[in-house]
Design an enzyme around this catalytic site. Structure first.
Site, PDB file in Angstrom:
ATOM      1  CG  ASN A  67       0.292   3.959   0.649  1.00 28.50           C
ATOM      2  OD1 ASN A  67      -0.733   3.306   0.846  1.00 28.50           O
ATOM      3  ND2 ASN A  67       0.636   4.365  -0.570  1.00 28.50           N
ATOM      4  CB  ILE A 118      -8.894  -0.443  -1.170  1.00 31.48           C
ATOM      5  CG1 ILE A 118      -8.811  -0.845   0.319  1.00 31.48           C
ATOM      6  CG2 ILE A 118      -9.228   1.032  -1.347  1.00 31.48           C
ATOM      7  CD1 ILE A 118     -10.069  -0.677   1.120  1.00 31.48           C
ATOM      8  CE  LYS A 160       1.146  -4.653   2.267  1.00 26.69           C
ATOM      9  NZ  LYS A 160       1.570  -3.237   2.332  1.00 26.69           N
ATOM     10  CB  ALA A 206       5.613 -13.394   4.098  1.00 23.39           C
ATOM     11  CB  SER A 236      -2.764  -6.261   3.487  1.00 24.17           C
ATOM     12  OG  SER A 236      -3.763  -7.054   2.866  1.00 24.17           O
ATOM     13  CE1 TYR A 284       0.475  -6.441  -0.850  1.00 20.56           C
ATOM     14  CE2 TYR A 284      -1.269  -7.728   0.166  1.00 20.56           C
ATOM     15  CZ  TYR A 284      -0.760  -6.509  -0.243  1.00 20.56           C
ATOM     16  OH  TYR A 284      -1.490  -5.359  -0.030  1.00 20.56           O
TER      17      TYR A 284
HETATM   18  N1  LIG Z   1      -5.797  -1.881  -2.944  1.00 18.10           N
HETATM   19  C1  LIG Z   1      -6.019  -2.771  -1.986  1.00 18.10           C
HETATM   20  O1  LIG Z   1      -7.003  -3.516  -2.027  1.00 18.10           O
HETATM   21  C2  LIG Z   1      -5.096  -2.902  -0.812  1.00 18.10           C
HETATM   22  C3  LIG Z   1      -5.471  -3.753   0.232  1.00 18.10           C
HETATM   23  C4  LIG Z   1      -4.654  -3.894   1.327  1.00 18.10           C
HETATM   24  C5  LIG Z   1      -3.487  -3.176   1.395  1.00 18.10           C
HETATM   25  N2  LIG Z   1      -3.112  -2.351   0.389  1.00 18.10           N
HETATM   26  C6  LIG Z   1      -1.848  -1.650   0.518  1.00 18.10           C
HETATM   27  O2  LIG Z   1      -2.034  -0.264   0.354  1.00 18.10           O
HETATM   28  C7  LIG Z   1      -0.855   0.320  -0.187  1.00 18.10           C
HETATM   29  C8  LIG Z   1      -1.212   1.132  -1.420  1.00 18.10           C
HETATM   30  O3  LIG Z   1      -1.810   0.278  -2.375  1.00 18.10           O
HETATM   31  P1  LIG Z   1      -2.632   0.796  -3.631  1.00 18.10           P
HETATM   32  O4  LIG Z   1      -3.780  -0.108  -3.794  1.00 18.10           O
HETATM   33  O5  LIG Z   1      -2.853   2.264  -3.554  1.00 18.10           O
HETATM   34  O6  LIG Z   1      -1.578   0.443  -4.799  1.00 18.10           O
HETATM   35  P2  LIG Z   1      -1.213   1.193  -6.152  1.00 18.10           P
HETATM   36  O7  LIG Z   1      -0.483   0.172  -6.954  1.00 18.10           O
HETATM   37  O8  LIG Z   1      -2.385   1.881  -6.716  1.00 18.10           O
HETATM   38  O9  LIG Z   1      -0.172   2.316  -5.648  1.00 18.10           O
HETATM   39  C9  LIG Z   1       1.047   1.982  -5.048  1.00 18.10           C
HETATM   40  C10 LIG Z   1       1.993   3.174  -5.130  1.00 18.10           C
HETATM   41  O10 LIG Z   1       3.257   2.761  -4.561  1.00 18.10           O
HETATM   42  C11 LIG Z   1       4.298   3.153  -5.448  1.00 18.10           C
HETATM   43  N3  LIG Z   1       5.455   2.272  -5.331  1.00 18.10           N
HETATM   44  C12 LIG Z   1       5.572   0.990  -5.762  1.00 18.10           C
HETATM   45  N4  LIG Z   1       6.810   0.538  -5.539  1.00 18.10           N
HETATM   46  C13 LIG Z   1       7.489   1.540  -4.934  1.00 18.10           C
HETATM   47  C14 LIG Z   1       8.816   1.673  -4.457  1.00 18.10           C
HETATM   48  N5  LIG Z   1       9.710   0.675  -4.602  1.00 18.10           N
HETATM   49  N6  LIG Z   1       9.193   2.826  -3.876  1.00 18.10           N
HETATM   50  C15 LIG Z   1       8.306   3.859  -3.782  1.00 18.10           C
HETATM   51  N7  LIG Z   1       7.031   3.794  -4.209  1.00 18.10           N
HETATM   52  C16 LIG Z   1       6.638   2.647  -4.787  1.00 18.10           C
HETATM   53  C17 LIG Z   1       3.668   3.073  -6.840  1.00 18.10           C
HETATM   54  O11 LIG Z   1       4.421   3.841  -7.787  1.00 18.10           O
HETATM   55  C18 LIG Z   1       2.279   3.601  -6.579  1.00 18.10           C
HETATM   56  O12 LIG Z   1       2.210   5.017  -6.693  1.00 18.10           O
HETATM   57  C19 LIG Z   1       0.099  -0.841  -0.477  1.00 18.10           C
HETATM   58  O13 LIG Z   1       1.014  -0.987   0.603  1.00 18.10           O
HETATM   59  C20 LIG Z   1      -0.831  -2.034  -0.526  1.00 18.10           C
HETATM   60  O14 LIG Z   1      -0.157  -3.240  -0.214  1.00 18.10           O
HETATM   61  C21 LIG Z   1      -3.906  -2.197  -0.730  1.00 18.10           C
END
Ligand SMILES: NC(=O)c1ccc[n+]([C@@H]2O[C@H](COP(=O)([O-])OP(=O)(O)OC[C@H]3O[C@@H](n4cnc5c(N)ncnc54)[C@H](O)[C@@H]3O)[C@@H](O)[C@H]2O)c1
Length: 240
Positions: A82, A180, A151, A149, A134, A147
């Site tokens: 994640n 989200i 995903k 690319a 995503s 991003y």
């Molecule tokens: N929020 C959205 O709308 C959305 C949409 C599509 C996909 N996503 C995907 O869902 C996942 C979680 O996103 P989120 O919205 O909770 O983001 P967020 O920024 O709230 O949390 C991301 C977490 O990943 C950790 N992280 C970042 N770099 C890291 C690394 N190098 N090693 C280990 N941990 C690391 C951060 O410390 C954080 O706790 C991501 O992969 C994101 O791309 C999010």
């Protein structure tokens, strides 16, 4: 639903990863929470768990941390990749560092962690890998070449690994969230949020728990004949 299962969730310090860990723990799982850095006031009052610091972009560190996880828990049944970041810019202006860091964490990170966990996962009677992709990896999005690319790469990796390991009862699926409500989307201004919501048939952003519930389904025996799939959790944004 996940009683006695050992589940590893990366990026579990906040946002979607935290919710996945919470929902899994509340369904009986033992959890290894992995993050590059946990918030100072980190609090996880849900069952049996341990925390591990890991930068998923670091291949060698991933091998070491997963050795510790298997020493501590003796097995791994479920892996949720994640952890992810955004560094948005139009391609015309995108710096090499913006491209590299997003690919290193979002795509190479999934390889590093999966490679480190795979031997243990293959020993599980009914293992499951869930990669958080995503909708942008399916549709593209202006300003997110790095991003999207990363995903789209994760989706390709998901399908390929599913073909490699599903005969050994290790399932591999991806979840493609739409927009989200987390720190990641809090960066967007009101105008950007309105523009996004206008593309969502359900006319709202999603909640982390709504993504976590699909992950619970994919982690559990409820989805025992589902592999190599990409499930969008996006209020209907991608229908085709
Ligand atoms: N929020 C959205 O709308 C959305 C949409 C599509 C996909 N996503 C995907 O869902 C996942 C979680 O996103 P989120 O919205 O909770 O983001 P967020 O920024 O709230 O949390 C991301 C977490 O990943 C950790 N992280 C970042 N770099 C890291 C690394 N190098 N090693 C280990 N941990 C690391 C951060 O410390 C954080 O706790 C991501 O992969 C994101 O791309 C999010």
């Amino acid at each position: 639903m996940l009683r006695n299962k050992v589940c590893v969730v990366t990026g579990a310090g906040r946002g979607i990863g935290y919710e996945i860990a919470r929902v899994f723990a509340q369904n009986g799982a033992m959890i290894a929470l992995v993050d590059v850095r946990f918030p100072e006031n980190f609090h996880f009052p849900y069952g049996e768990f341990r925390t591990y610091e890991l930068d998923v972009a670091n291949f060698d560190q991933a091998q070491d941390v997963f050795k510790n996880i298997t020493d501590d828990f003796k097995k791994i049944d479920v892996l949720v990749n994640n952890a992810g970041i955004t560094k948005d810019n139009l391609l015309m202006r995108m710096k090499k560092e913006e491209w590299d860091s997003v690919i290193n964490i979002n795509l190479n990170g999934v390889f590093n962690v999966t490679r480190a966990a795979l031997r243990s996962l293959l020993k599980s009677e009914a293992g499951s890998i869930i990669n958080i992709a995503s909708v942008v990896g399916l549709m593209g999005n202006a300003g997110q070449a790095n991003y999207s690319a990363s995903k789209a790469g994760v989706i390709g990796m998901t399908r390929t690994l599913a073909k490699e390991v599903s005969s050994r009862n290790l399932r591999v699926n991806a979840v493609a969230p739409g927009f989200i409500k987390t720190d990641m989307t809090d960066k967007l201004n009101e105008k950007q949020k309105e523009a996004i919501i206008s593309q969502v048939p359900m006319s709202r952003l999603g909640n982390p728990e709504e993504v976590a519930n699909i992950c619970l389904f994919l982690a559990s025996p409820m989805s025992s004949y589902v592999t190599g799939q990409v499930i969008a959790v996006d209020g209907g944004m991608t229908m085709y």
